[in-house]
Design an enzyme around this catalytic site. Sequence first.
Site, short mmCIF file in Angstrom:
data_model
loop_
_atom_site.label_atom_id
_atom_site.label_comp_id
_atom_site.label_asym_id
_atom_site.label_seq_id
_atom_site.Cartn_x
_atom_site.Cartn_y
_atom_site.Cartn_z
N GLY A 42 -11.23 9.69 4.30
CA GLY A 42 -11.86 8.56 4.36
C GLY A 42 -12.41 8.22 5.92
O GLY A 42 -13.30 7.35 5.89
N GLU A 97 -7.55 6.19 10.72
CA GLU A 97 -7.72 5.84 9.43
C GLU A 97 -8.46 5.20 9.01
O GLU A 97 -8.95 4.12 9.84
CB GLU A 97 -6.10 5.51 9.11
CG GLU A 97 -5.75 5.61 7.77
CD GLU A 97 -5.84 6.48 6.73
OE1 GLU A 97 -7.07 7.07 6.82
OE2 GLU A 97 -5.06 6.64 5.90
N ASP A 101 -3.30 0.07 3.57
CA ASP A 101 -3.12 -0.68 2.35
C ASP A 101 -1.81 -1.04 2.28
O ASP A 101 -1.23 -1.93 2.83
CB ASP A 101 -3.84 0.25 1.24
CG ASP A 101 -3.93 -0.81 0.00
OD1 ASP A 101 -4.19 -1.75 0.12
OD2 ASP A 101 -3.83 -0.02 -1.06
N ARG A 163 -19.02 6.94 -0.22
CA ARG A 163 -18.64 7.04 1.31
C ARG A 163 -19.87 6.96 2.18
O ARG A 163 -19.53 6.69 3.32
CB ARG A 163 -17.93 8.46 1.31
CG ARG A 163 -16.70 8.78 0.80
CD ARG A 163 -16.09 10.08 1.14
NE ARG A 163 -14.97 10.86 0.21
CZ ARG A 163 -13.62 10.17 0.13
NH1 ARG A 163 -13.33 9.15 1.13
NH2 ARG A 163 -13.11 10.66 -0.72
P1 IMP Z 1 -1.88 3.15 1.63
O1 IMP Z 1 -0.76 4.40 1.70
O2 IMP Z 1 -1.42 2.43 0.51
O3 IMP Z 1 -1.84 2.54 2.88
O4 IMP Z 1 -3.36 3.66 1.37
C1 IMP Z 1 -4.15 4.33 2.24
C2 IMP Z 1 -5.15 4.89 1.70
O5 IMP Z 1 -5.45 4.70 0.40
C3 IMP Z 1 -6.53 4.71 2.56
O6 IMP Z 1 -6.40 5.83 3.27
C4 IMP Z 1 -7.64 5.18 1.36
O7 IMP Z 1 -7.79 6.17 1.30
C5 IMP Z 1 -6.87 4.42 0.13
N1 IMP Z 1 -7.27 2.81 0.08
C6 IMP Z 1 -6.74 1.95 -0.02
N2 IMP Z 1 -7.31 0.59 -0.05
C7 IMP Z 1 -8.61 1.12 -0.35
C8 IMP Z 1 -9.82 0.57 -0.74
O8 IMP Z 1 -9.81 -0.67 -0.75
N3 IMP Z 1 -11.03 1.26 -1.09
C9 IMP Z 1 -10.89 2.75 -0.84
N4 IMP Z 1 -9.94 3.36 -0.54
C10 IMP Z 1 -8.54 2.50 -0.29
MG MG Z 2 -7.50 7.54 3.42
#
Ligand code: IMP
Ligand code: MG
Length: 178
Positions: A42, A97, A101, A163
């Site tokens: 990403g 990053e 999220d 992407r």
């Molecule tokens: P976290 O561990 O929940 O903070 O997730 C991080 C990863 O989830 C990010 O690096 C993204 O790859 C994916 N992600 C979280 N939210 C989104 C979104 O709204 N669109 C696309 N990918 C997301």
């Molecule tokens: Mg990611």
Amino acid sequence: MESIGKVLIDKETLERRVKELGEEITEDYRGKDLLLIGILKGAVIFMSDLSKEISLPLAMDFMAVSSYGASTRSSGVVRILKDLDTEIEGKDILIVEDIVDTGLTLHYLCKNLQSRKPNSIKICCCLDKPARRKVPVDIDYVGFEIPDEYVVGYGLDYAERYRNLPYISILDPEIYKK
Ligand code: IMP
Ligand code: MG
């Protein structure tokens, strides 16, 4: 290209903010041994644009981690699919990053990288979705805070698509019903 939903951040706004972040990072890292660590896949597009706005010598490396497996989500354990190619001891690490999220991925990665004894670790993310945070993450550079919506584009995917969009869009829920 087919319509995929409402544009949240357009191309010009992204470019302007990435330039500002690059200038800020340039000031903060002058004289340091900067290593950008991009989280695949990403962060690739954001990191590529950001690196061009940093007017300093720097190195780049990448990591890939598993995300969103049912068990990893709840436990916060993240599997490393591709580790760094380089040693980071003594270096000034900037993790790049796409989006923070729940925070589980970065929380784990920071702990993991810290154990390798870098001189410093900071985080730069393009997007921050604070409403969904499960564990605290100290983010040093944030492109944009966004609401709790699933977004795609500028590196972010839905099922590996979108992407390459040069803007960030809220994914139309009709699309993920298909
Ligand atoms: P976290 O561990 O929940 O903070 O997730 C991080 C990863 O989830 C990010 O690096 C993204 O790859 C994916 N992600 C979280 N939210 C989104 C979104 O709204 N669109 C696309 N990918 C997301
Ligand atoms: Mg990611």
